[in-house]
Design a protein around this motif. Sequence first.
Motif, PDB file in Angstrom:
ATOM      1  N   GLN A   3       0.870  -1.179   0.000  1.00  0.00           N
ATOM      2  CA  GLN A   3       0.000   0.000   0.000  1.00  0.00           C
ATOM      3  C   GLN A   3       0.905   1.226   0.000  1.00  0.00           C
ATOM      4  O   GLN A   3       1.719   1.392   0.900  1.00  0.00           O
ATOM      5  CB  GLN A   3      -0.893   0.012   1.232  1.00  0.00           C
ATOM      6  N   LYS A   4       0.753   2.059  -1.003  1.00  0.00           N
ATOM      7  CA  LYS A   4       1.670   3.193  -1.146  1.00  0.00           C
ATOM      8  C   LYS A   4       0.895   4.451  -1.509  1.00  0.00           C
ATOM      9  O   LYS A   4       0.031   4.437  -2.401  1.00  0.00           O
ATOM     10  CB  LYS A   4       2.708   2.891  -2.222  1.00  0.00           C
ATOM     11  N   LEU A  16      -8.712   5.287  -3.087  1.00  0.00           N
ATOM     12  CA  LEU A  16      -8.067   4.010  -2.788  1.00  0.00           C
ATOM     13  C   LEU A  16      -8.140   3.169  -4.055  1.00  0.00           C
ATOM     14  O   LEU A  16      -9.219   2.731  -4.458  1.00  0.00           O
ATOM     15  CB  LEU A  16      -8.782   3.325  -1.622  1.00  0.00           C
ATOM     16  N   PHE A  17      -6.993   2.947  -4.672  1.00  0.00           N
ATOM     17  CA  PHE A  17      -6.933   2.318  -5.990  1.00  0.00           C
ATOM     18  C   PHE A  17      -6.244   0.961  -5.903  1.00  0.00           C
ATOM     19  O   PHE A  17      -5.087   0.859  -5.486  1.00  0.00           O
ATOM     20  CB  PHE A  17      -6.176   3.223  -6.963  1.00  0.00           C
ATOM     21  N   MET A  39      -3.996   6.543  -2.716  1.00  0.00           N
ATOM     22  CA  MET A  39      -3.214   5.364  -2.331  1.00  0.00           C
ATOM     23  C   MET A  39      -3.405   4.275  -3.370  1.00  0.00           C
ATOM     24  O   MET A  39      -4.525   3.998  -3.799  1.00  0.00           O
ATOM     25  CB  MET A  39      -3.637   4.832  -0.958  1.00  0.00           C
ATOM     26  N   ILE A  40      -2.307   3.640  -3.756  1.00  0.00           N
ATOM     27  CA  ILE A  40      -2.362   2.501  -4.670  1.00  0.00           C
ATOM     28  C   ILE A  40      -2.024   1.220  -3.901  1.00  0.00           C
ATOM     29  O   ILE A  40      -1.169   1.217  -3.004  1.00  0.00           O
ATOM     30  CB  ILE A  40      -1.393   2.692  -5.854  1.00  0.00           C
ATOM     31  N   CYS A  41      -2.716   0.145  -4.231  1.00  0.00           N
ATOM     32  CA  CYS A  41      -2.457  -1.177  -3.663  1.00  0.00           C
ATOM     33  C   CYS A  41      -2.075  -2.120  -4.799  1.00  0.00           C
ATOM     34  O   CYS A  41      -2.698  -2.098  -5.864  1.00  0.00           O
ATOM     35  CB  CYS A  41      -3.698  -1.719  -2.958  1.00  0.00           C
ATOM     36  N   THR A  61     -13.047   7.078  -1.979  1.00  0.00           N
ATOM     37  CA  THR A  61     -13.504   6.620  -3.283  1.00  0.00           C
ATOM     38  C   THR A  61     -12.693   5.383  -3.659  1.00  0.00           C
ATOM     39  O   THR A  61     -11.463   5.454  -3.758  1.00  0.00           O
ATOM     40  CB  THR A  61     -13.322   7.704  -4.353  1.00  0.00           C
ATOM     41  N   LEU A  62     -13.357   4.276  -3.818  1.00  0.00           N
ATOM     42  CA  LEU A  62     -12.708   3.012  -4.150  1.00  0.00           C
ATOM     43  C   LEU A  62     -12.757   2.800  -5.657  1.00  0.00           C
ATOM     44  O   LEU A  62     -13.830   2.799  -6.262  1.00  0.00           O
ATOM     45  CB  LEU A  62     -13.425   1.860  -3.436  1.00  0.00           C
ATOM     46  N   ILE A  63     -11.585   2.660  -6.255  1.00  0.00           N
ATOM     47  CA  ILE A  63     -11.475   2.346  -7.677  1.00  0.00           C
ATOM     48  C   ILE A  63     -10.589   1.108  -7.809  1.00  0.00           C
ATOM     49  O   ILE A  63      -9.509   1.051  -7.207  1.00  0.00           O
ATOM     50  CB  ILE A  63     -10.868   3.508  -8.477  1.00  0.00           C
TER      51      ILE A  63
END
Length: 228
Positions: A3-4, A16-17, A39-41, A61-63
Amino acid sequence: MIQKFLIKNNHPHLILFFAGWGMDETPFQQIHSSDCDWMICYDYRSLDFDDTLIQKYSHITLIAWSMGVWVASQIMQQFSYLPIVHSIALNGTLYPIDDTRGIAHSIFDGTLQGLNEQTLLKFQRRMCGSAVEYKEFLSVAPQRPVEELKNELTAIQSSYLALPPSSFIWQKVIIGKNDRIFLPENQWQAWKDKVDMIEETDGAHYQKELFCLPLKHLFSTENFNYCS
């Protein structure tokens, strides 16, 4: 799972991607915004998710894209208290290894068994809609070793076979009509009874414009230079 934060300006709203298999932050590092944090996962060799990193946000927002759609569904089911105000799935399904609702078992197994540097490039070419877009992707392609990607794909397969389907409900789905990874007809089959809003685009599996569609709907996109 890694998670970055790509953007961390202590904004109350977080994007939150969840990226797809084989990704890291490199293809998305050009994103800059004053409208929210980002944030990218990625790296799904483990599905461990540290929710403490995002507990301060009042709006999320979840993408999710590609294989990240299934991963995000599993994670959000575990952390249902998170303040998800929008959820958008891009070119992925809740059944990533499925003959009619995801990637066919034979294709998934063939990709896993035959994965090497050459076949990875072929896969990445299939992700992109044109030679120009493929060349652009290669300039920002993740530099993770192939053996690591193979381990990630193996872990995804094992987790998918072991875990029950998620009950997380997505608000919107975007399907690329020229997706050669998650075939559009399979995406329609997977989502037709599970989501109220389905949008179809002319895009391929990976396309810069694809990731900008949710931002254009939800934010002032002049503040996202990735989409300019």
